[in-house]
Design an enzyme around this catalytic site. Structure first.
Site, PDB file in Angstrom:
ATOM      1  N   THR A  52      -5.167  45.337   4.622  1.00 16.68           N
ATOM      2  CA  THR A  52      -3.994  45.903   5.286  1.00 16.68           C
ATOM      3  C   THR A  52      -2.916  44.897   5.657  1.00 16.68           C
ATOM      4  O   THR A  52      -1.857  45.285   6.158  1.00 16.68           O
ATOM      5  CB  THR A  52      -4.428  46.635   6.569  1.00 16.68           C
ATOM      6  OG1 THR A  52      -5.212  45.747   7.364  1.00 16.68           O
ATOM      7  CG2 THR A  52      -5.231  47.872   6.236  1.00 16.68           C
ATOM      8  N   TYR A  53      -3.119  43.596   5.457  1.00 15.84           N
ATOM      9  CA  TYR A  53      -2.062  42.617   5.746  1.00 15.84           C
ATOM     10  C   TYR A  53      -0.978  42.726   4.685  1.00 15.84           C
ATOM     11  O   TYR A  53      -1.289  42.689   3.500  1.00 15.84           O
ATOM     12  CB  TYR A  53      -2.604  41.180   5.730  1.00 15.84           C
ATOM     13  CG  TYR A  53      -3.636  40.839   6.767  1.00 15.84           C
ATOM     14  CD1 TYR A  53      -3.804  41.583   7.925  1.00 15.84           C
ATOM     15  CD2 TYR A  53      -4.485  39.736   6.585  1.00 15.84           C
ATOM     16  CE1 TYR A  53      -4.759  41.243   8.863  1.00 15.84           C
ATOM     17  CE2 TYR A  53      -5.442  39.393   7.522  1.00 15.84           C
ATOM     18  CZ  TYR A  53      -5.584  40.154   8.655  1.00 15.84           C
ATOM     19  OH  TYR A  53      -6.534  39.825   9.590  1.00 15.84           O
ATOM     20  N   ALA A  54       0.321  42.882   4.911  1.00 12.45           N
ATOM     21  CA  ALA A  54       0.930  43.030   6.206  1.00 12.45           C
ATOM     22  C   ALA A  54       1.444  44.454   6.330  1.00 12.45           C
ATOM     23  O   ALA A  54       2.589  44.750   5.999  1.00 12.45           O
ATOM     24  CB  ALA A  54       2.057  42.015   6.356  1.00 12.45           C
ATOM     25  N   GLY A  62      -1.412  45.135   1.761  1.00  8.84           N
ATOM     26  CA  GLY A  62      -1.694  44.663   0.409  1.00  8.84           C
ATOM     27  C   GLY A  62      -0.907  43.436   0.002  1.00  8.84           C
ATOM     28  O   GLY A  62      -1.233  42.794  -1.008  1.00  8.84           O
ATOM     29  N   GLN A  63       0.110  43.051   0.782  1.00 12.83           N
ATOM     30  CA  GLN A  63       0.937  41.908   0.387  1.00 12.83           C
ATOM     31  C   GLN A  63       0.136  40.609   0.352  1.00 12.83           C
ATOM     32  O   GLN A  63       0.267  39.804  -0.578  1.00 12.83           O
ATOM     33  CB  GLN A  63       2.124  41.739   1.353  1.00 12.83           C
ATOM     34  CG  GLN A  63       3.076  42.905   1.392  1.00 12.83           C
ATOM     35  CD  GLN A  63       2.781  43.852   2.541  1.00 12.83           C
ATOM     36  OE1 GLN A  63       1.623  44.098   2.851  1.00 12.83           O
ATOM     37  NE2 GLN A  63       3.814  44.381   3.159  1.00 12.83           N
TER      38      GLN A  63
END
Length: 315
Positions: A52-54, A62-63
């Site tokens: 879940t980041y960011a 996903g980043q």
């Protein structure tokens, strides 16, 4: 550099865990690559992220995994690093979720973003407190047997649900957590030391504290409300601007001066001196910050140093 063995696993890591929540947030891809290169060149090998980041930027996340995956592919250095990621955190699309359905879906998505064929350490990021513990462990059993995950770990899980998981793992031959990632640092001690340290001892868990520098407060950068605007994280440390926080900073300043070091290095060295701590999770957005982090494992605090820090932080 001496490596640390994670619990009952065969994973060995250097004593700093790089927190990848900055990738795709406060660092773009090129900047992230530069920091990752310097981290590995410094002799470190443990990279932590989450699916879940960011998420706070786009609602999904996903980043960070995507940037790490691109870096691994371009550098061709998968065999040099231990990759940890997580499942179960809340986003704008879904709440906390560690159901079998969500785990089986999420592990494939993480592998795709990371561009790897297996995850070394897969965390229950947040417990949803409703999925049966056995269901979660059965999902982990499936992905481990499929070769997608090597070992599992826990982060924000209650002591009661953790204890239940170990009982079920032993009784039914299911995977057991080998590591714990709690909120633990000089200004946040009580919950971990009271509720989780006994479990780390009992179940041979290696502990990787997150927010090891209290969102930057323990670097000494924030000493008044006027300092809160120094970074995007400034607002998160306002709660530490109190007499206890100031006394901790004074103790850090004193010990740092004695060793010709910095408050950040001393804070991490204090963590590394505690039982069961393997590698604090810490981020950096510049090579100068990395150097401060790199100094921590070599900084050996004596009894007087530890006593001074304990006195300030136990009040």
């Amino acid at each position: 550099m001496e490596k640390i063995k994670i619990g009952s696993s065969d994973l060995e890591v250097a004593p700093i865990n790089f927190g990848g929540n900055v990738f795709g947030w406060t660092l773009n891809e090129a900047e992230s690559f530069s920091i990752l290169d310097a981290f590995v060149d410094g002799g470190f090998n443990f990279i932590d992220t989450a699916d879940t980041y960011a998420w706070w930027l786009n609602g999904t996340g996903g980043q960070s995994e995507t940037i790490i995956g691109n870096w691994l592919k371009i550098r061709g250095n998968r065999d040099r690093v231990v990759i940890a990621t997580k499942v179960g955190s809340e986003t704008k699309e879904h709440g906390f979720d560690i159901s079998k359905r969500h785990i089986l879906k999420s592990v494939d998505e993480s592998l795709r973003r990371l561009q790897i064929d297996h995850i070394d350490l897969y965390y229950t990021h947040y417990d949803d407190n409703k999925t049966p513990v056995e269901e979660t462990l059965l999902a982990y059993d499936e992905v481990i047997k499929a070769g997608k995950v090597r070992y599992i770990a826990a982060s924000n899980v209650s002591p009661e649900r953790l204890t239940e998981s170990f009982g079920l793992a032993e009784k039914k031959g299911l995977p057991r957590y080998v590591a714990l990632q709690p909120h633990y640092n000089l200004v946040e001690r009580a919950d971990y030391e009271t509720d989780y340290a006994p479990l780390a001892e009992k179940y041979d868990l290696t502990v990787f504290p997150y927010w090891a520098l209290a969102a930057g407060f323990l670097t000494g950068k924030y000493r008044s409300e006027a300092d809160l605007g120094k970074s995007v994280r400034g607002g998160g440390v306002k709660k530490y601007l109190n007499p206890k926080g100031m006394e901790i900073l004074a103790a850090l300043d004193q010990v740092a001066a004695k060793h010709q070091s910095t408050p950040a290095s001393v804070s991490l060295a204090w963590l590394l001196a505690q039982p069961h701590i393997g590698a604090p999770v810490v981020s950096a957005t510049s090579k100068r910050q990395l150097e401060t982090i790199f100094a921590a494992p070599a900084l050996k605090l004596d009894h007087e140093d530890l006593e001074r820090l304990d006195q300030a932080s136990n009040k």
